[in-house]
Design a protein around this motif. Structure first.
Motif, mmCIF file in Angstrom:
data_model
loop_
_atom_site.group_PDB
_atom_site.id
_atom_site.type_symbol
_atom_site.label_atom_id
_atom_site.label_comp_id
_atom_site.label_asym_id
_atom_site.label_seq_id
_atom_site.Cartn_x
_atom_site.Cartn_y
_atom_site.Cartn_z
ATOM 1 N N VAL A 1 0.867 -1.146 -0.096
ATOM 2 C CA VAL A 1 -0.046 -0.055 -0.247
ATOM 3 C C VAL A 1 1.015 1.355 -0.311
ATOM 4 C CG1 VAL A 1 -1.749 1.389 1.219
ATOM 5 C CG2 VAL A 1 -1.740 -1.048 1.261
ATOM 6 N N HIS A 2 0.964 1.837 -1.050
ATOM 7 C CA HIS A 2 1.564 3.167 -1.356
ATOM 8 C C HIS A 2 0.482 4.347 -1.104
ATOM 9 C CE1 HIS A 2 5.042 0.674 -1.921
ATOM 10 N NE2 HIS A 2 5.039 0.420 -3.071
ATOM 11 N N LEU A 3 0.498 4.979 -0.035
ATOM 12 C CA LEU A 3 -0.637 5.667 0.138
ATOM 13 C C LEU A 3 -0.556 7.110 -0.052
ATOM 14 C CD1 LEU A 3 -3.620 5.456 1.423
ATOM 15 C CD2 LEU A 3 -2.485 6.539 3.506
ATOM 16 N N GLY A 4 -1.071 7.639 -1.291
ATOM 17 C CA GLY A 4 -1.138 8.913 -1.455
ATOM 18 C C GLY A 4 -2.049 9.807 -0.612
ATOM 19 N N PHE A 5 -1.778 11.242 -0.399
ATOM 20 C CA PHE A 5 -2.597 12.021 0.059
ATOM 21 C C PHE A 5 -2.541 13.559 -0.421
ATOM 22 C CE2 PHE A 5 1.283 12.541 2.293
ATOM 23 C CZ PHE A 5 1.669 14.112 2.416
ATOM 24 N N ALA A 6 -3.667 14.102 -0.787
ATOM 25 C CA ALA A 6 -3.977 15.255 -1.767
ATOM 26 C C ALA A 6 -3.275 16.507 -0.786
ATOM 27 C CB ALA A 6 -5.332 15.375 -1.930
ATOM 28 N N ALA A 7 -2.481 17.136 -1.278
ATOM 29 C CA ALA A 7 -1.904 18.308 -0.615
ATOM 30 C C ALA A 7 -1.960 19.426 -1.453
ATOM 31 C CB ALA A 7 -0.374 18.138 -0.092
ATOM 32 N N GLN A 8 -2.504 20.556 -1.068
ATOM 33 C CA GLN A 8 -2.638 21.996 -1.804
ATOM 34 C C GLN A 8 -1.387 22.753 -1.524
ATOM 35 O OE1 GLN A 8 -5.527 22.248 -3.794
ATOM 36 N NE2 GLN A 8 -4.436 23.774 -4.842
ATOM 37 N N THR A 9 -0.785 23.230 -2.642
ATOM 38 C CA THR A 9 0.234 24.183 -2.529
ATOM 39 C C THR A 9 0.238 25.338 -3.488
ATOM 40 O OG1 THR A 9 1.542 23.106 -4.442
ATOM 41 C CG2 THR A 9 1.893 22.029 -2.265
ATOM 42 N N GLU A 10 1.065 26.248 -3.482
ATOM 43 C CA GLU A 10 1.250 27.457 -4.378
ATOM 44 C C GLU A 10 1.242 26.994 -5.873
ATOM 45 O OE1 GLU A 10 4.165 30.058 -3.041
ATOM 46 O OE2 GLU A 10 3.035 30.669 -1.252
ATOM 47 N N PHE B 1 -3.444 3.713 -3.801
ATOM 48 C CA PHE B 1 -4.711 4.291 -2.896
ATOM 49 C C PHE B 1 -4.384 5.937 -2.447
ATOM 50 C CE2 PHE B 1 -7.773 4.824 0.493
ATOM 51 C CZ PHE B 1 -8.969 4.300 -0.197
ATOM 52 N N THR B 2 -5.261 6.865 -2.689
ATOM 53 C CA THR B 2 -5.322 7.831 -2.071
ATOM 54 C C THR B 2 -6.467 8.331 -1.213
ATOM 55 O OG1 THR B 2 -4.357 8.818 -4.444
ATOM 56 C CG2 THR B 2 -5.312 10.495 -2.998
ATOM 57 N N LEU B 3 -5.871 9.111 -0.044
ATOM 58 C CA LEU B 3 -6.735 9.587 0.729
ATOM 59 C C LEU B 3 -6.854 11.324 0.673
ATOM 60 C CD1 LEU B 3 -8.261 9.848 3.615
ATOM 61 C CD2 LEU B 3 -5.898 9.460 4.918
ATOM 62 N N VAL C 1 3.257 10.598 -1.983
ATOM 63 C CA VAL C 1 3.085 9.090 -1.381
ATOM 64 C C VAL C 1 3.753 8.630 -0.531
ATOM 65 C CG1 VAL C 1 3.230 6.724 -2.661
ATOM 66 C CG2 VAL C 1 2.406 8.721 -3.871
ATOM 67 N N VAL C 2 3.344 8.185 0.530
ATOM 68 C CA VAL C 2 3.678 7.363 1.844
ATOM 69 C C VAL C 2 4.043 6.087 1.379
ATOM 70 C CG1 VAL C 2 3.513 6.684 4.171
ATOM 71 C CG2 VAL C 2 2.724 9.063 3.408
ATOM 72 N N ARG C 3 5.230 5.743 1.262
ATOM 73 C CA ARG C 3 5.913 4.314 0.794
ATOM 74 C C ARG C 3 5.463 3.201 1.782
ATOM 75 N NH1 ARG C 3 6.221 4.588 -4.789
ATOM 76 N NH2 ARG C 3 6.710 6.677 -5.219
ATOM 77 N N PRO D 1 -3.540 5.717 -12.136
ATOM 78 C CA PRO D 1 -4.315 4.344 -12.386
ATOM 79 C C PRO D 1 -4.785 3.755 -11.291
ATOM 80 C CG PRO D 1 -2.152 4.198 -12.666
ATOM 81 C CD PRO D 1 -1.895 5.480 -12.118
ATOM 82 N N GLU D 2 -5.143 4.440 -10.165
ATOM 83 C CA GLU D 2 -5.520 3.683 -8.880
ATOM 84 C C GLU D 2 -6.743 3.176 -9.129
ATOM 85 O OE1 GLU D 2 -4.744 6.412 -5.736
ATOM 86 O OE2 GLU D 2 -2.658 6.587 -6.194
ATOM 87 N N ALA D 3 -7.441 2.524 -8.066
ATOM 88 C CA ALA D 3 -8.807 1.898 -8.149
ATOM 89 C C ALA D 3 -9.860 2.699 -7.129
ATOM 90 C CB ALA D 3 -8.726 0.505 -7.895
ATOM 91 N N ALA D 4 -9.197 3.368 -6.410
ATOM 92 C CA ALA D 4 -10.315 4.160 -5.336
ATOM 93 C C ALA D 4 -9.642 5.268 -4.599
ATOM 94 C CB ALA D 4 -10.665 3.063 -4.171
#
Length: 470
Positions: free
Chosen positions: A332-341, A386-388, A348-350, A406-409
């Motif tokens: 599970v390489h977990l991505g998380f959305a981050a807003q930047t300038e 997978f993204t949070l 991605v957290v490996r 190309p993630e699934a959820a």
């Protein structure tokens, strides 16, 4: 005798095929060391510095700041090596510049060696040291300043017939929008370079019915070249035009591809997060200052996601369209959305499945800081499974996330706010959050997606359930 070697924009990896020049770190005549950063570029993934694998004297640069270059296009040329001393008597203080190369040319992955102090070499010294070297497959003729040999022909895109002294894509776009033929302009920049001010002057002159000083109608324009382009927006449509490139362009492409290829569906549920918030407060209050950094809500939700994915591995997968197969991914390489300038990025957290909440939180903190400073590498922005997406930080309750192809959820999390809630048969004010799951309907049916989301909601409402999987 020195050789003049051409350094091209290297293969950036991670599917990146082009980059925009943001800032040159060296000038023509500067002495550079092996692996010294020479240019800062912005890719669709990150802002990175490009190290040059050669040590020597910079003899030419290709492209102005703001120019987009494809992988393999020339970046600069460097005169390296000498059999009769250095190019200026002593370029480095230690003798001649060696014709050596490190081979470290991948963007974002330098050697970590300290950058050399910038030095300049007189153009006449370069001319004296290099006497028309023969062109080899990996070398190019020496390019010297215009003051030494006259005007320098500027690079021209394939779509233009004949030389046009323009290197800025913004200038070309402005001219196209106003049907202005750049071949009829004389630039006021160095070596006749057409600047934005020249184009704007010509536009004003055309609007007033007069001929500006930069327009030369006596020069016949070559026959126009037919170029296949998408139908442009009518110039009469007023409004600010913002190029879709860099991070914004990459996000646009990925979102469009996700909507085009993935048959997505969304389900959602409201959850009572009161116990989760109480558990977090207990974690952060135990042990005092020596207990380490605080555990964030996002870290707890990430840990809940890894536990849920262990129970519903269908959602940690991707689809191979060519083979018509679903590929279940082991980590599970977990991505998380981050807003930047610079726009929205997804670090991605490996190997998140092997981390506890504290470890995940520390890595999220590190990646978030790198995102804010623009130092994320392409490797830290790709490979997610997978993204949070915590859009609650924007003060909204719900959303229907677009899957990060190309993630699934993707799991979306709204804001946690006090709301009326029936708790143990009585009406009470509780901390409520809305959770939404967008999933690829090819990898699973609604029952699996609903089971995943319900498990996440149960863990939010009763964090003790996680003890079974720890």
């Amino acid at each position: 005798m020195p050789q003049v070697l051409e350094f091209k924009l290297p293969d950036l990896g991670e599917g990146l095929t082009e980059a925009e020049i943001v800032r040159w770190l060296v000038e023509v005549g500067d002495v550079v060391a092996i692996d010294q950063p020479v240019v800062e570029v912005e890719t669709a993934k990150a802002m990175v510095e490009v190290p040059c694998p050669y040590g020597g004297v910079v003899t030419a640069r290709f492209g102005e700041e703001g120019t987009e270059l494809p992988v393999g296009a020339p970046l600069l040329t460097v005169a390296v090596g000498s059999t009769e001393g250095d190019l200026s008597g002593d370029l480095s203080g230690k003798g001649a510049v060696g014709a050596e190369s490190s081979g470290n040319v991948l963007v974002g992955y330098g050697t970590g060696a300290p950058a050399a102090r910038r030095r300049r070499v007189r153009p006449e010294a370069i001319l004296a040291a290099v006497a028309a070297p023969a062109v080899q497959p990996d070398t190019v003729p020496l390019v010297v300043p215009a003051s030494a040999r006259g005007p320098v022909p500027l690079p021209v895109p394939d779509e233009v017939s004949g030389p046009v002294a323009v290197v800025s894509p913004l200038v070309r776009r402005l001219a196209r929008q106003h049907d202005l033929d750049l071949r009829q302009l004389t630039g006021s920049g160095r070596d006749g370079l057409i600047l934005r001010s020249d184009v704007e002057s010509a536009i004003r002159a055309a609007a007033s019915g007069t001929v500006g000083s930069t327009v030369e109608p006596s020069v016949p324009a070559p026959a126009s070249v037919s170029v296949s382009r998408a139908a442009p927006v009518s110039p009469s449509v007023a409004g600010e035009r913002i190029p879709l490139r860099g991070v914004r362009g990459a996000v646009a492409d990925k979102l469009a591809r996700s909507r085009r290829e993935i048959p997505d569906a969304t389900c959602w549920v409201d959850a009572d997060a009161t116990e989760l918030m109480a558990a977090r407060a207990a974690m952060n209050g135990a042990g005092g200052p020596a207990a380490g950094p605080k555990v964030s809500v996002l870290a707890l939700l990430a840990r809940i996601c890894t536990a849920a994915l262990a129970r519903f591995p269908e959602l940690n997968s991707t689809v191979d369209l060519e083979a018509r197969e679903i590929v279940r991914l082991p980590a599970v390489h977990l991505g998380f959305a981050a807003q930047t300038e610079r726009g929205l990025v997804v670090p991605v957290v490996r190997d998140a499945q092997s981390r506890n909440a504290e470890s995940i939180g520390a890595e999220i903190g590190r990646l978030t800081e790198a995102a804010r400073t623009g130092t994320l590498t392409p490797a830290e922005l790709t490979g997610g499974t997978f993204t949070l997406n915590n859009y609650g930080v924007f003060g909204v309750d719900g959303s229907t996330p677009i899957i990060n192809h190309p993630e699934a959820a993707m799991l979306g999390v709204g804001r946690i706010v006090p709301k009326p809630w029936v708790h143990r048969g009585e009406l009470a004010v509780r901390q409520v959050v809305q959770l939404s799951l967008t999933f690829d309907h090819r990898v699973c049916d609604g029952g699996t997606a609903g089971g995943f989301l319900r498990y996440v909601a149960d863990c939010v409402e009763q964090p003790a359930l996680l003890l079974r999987t720890l």
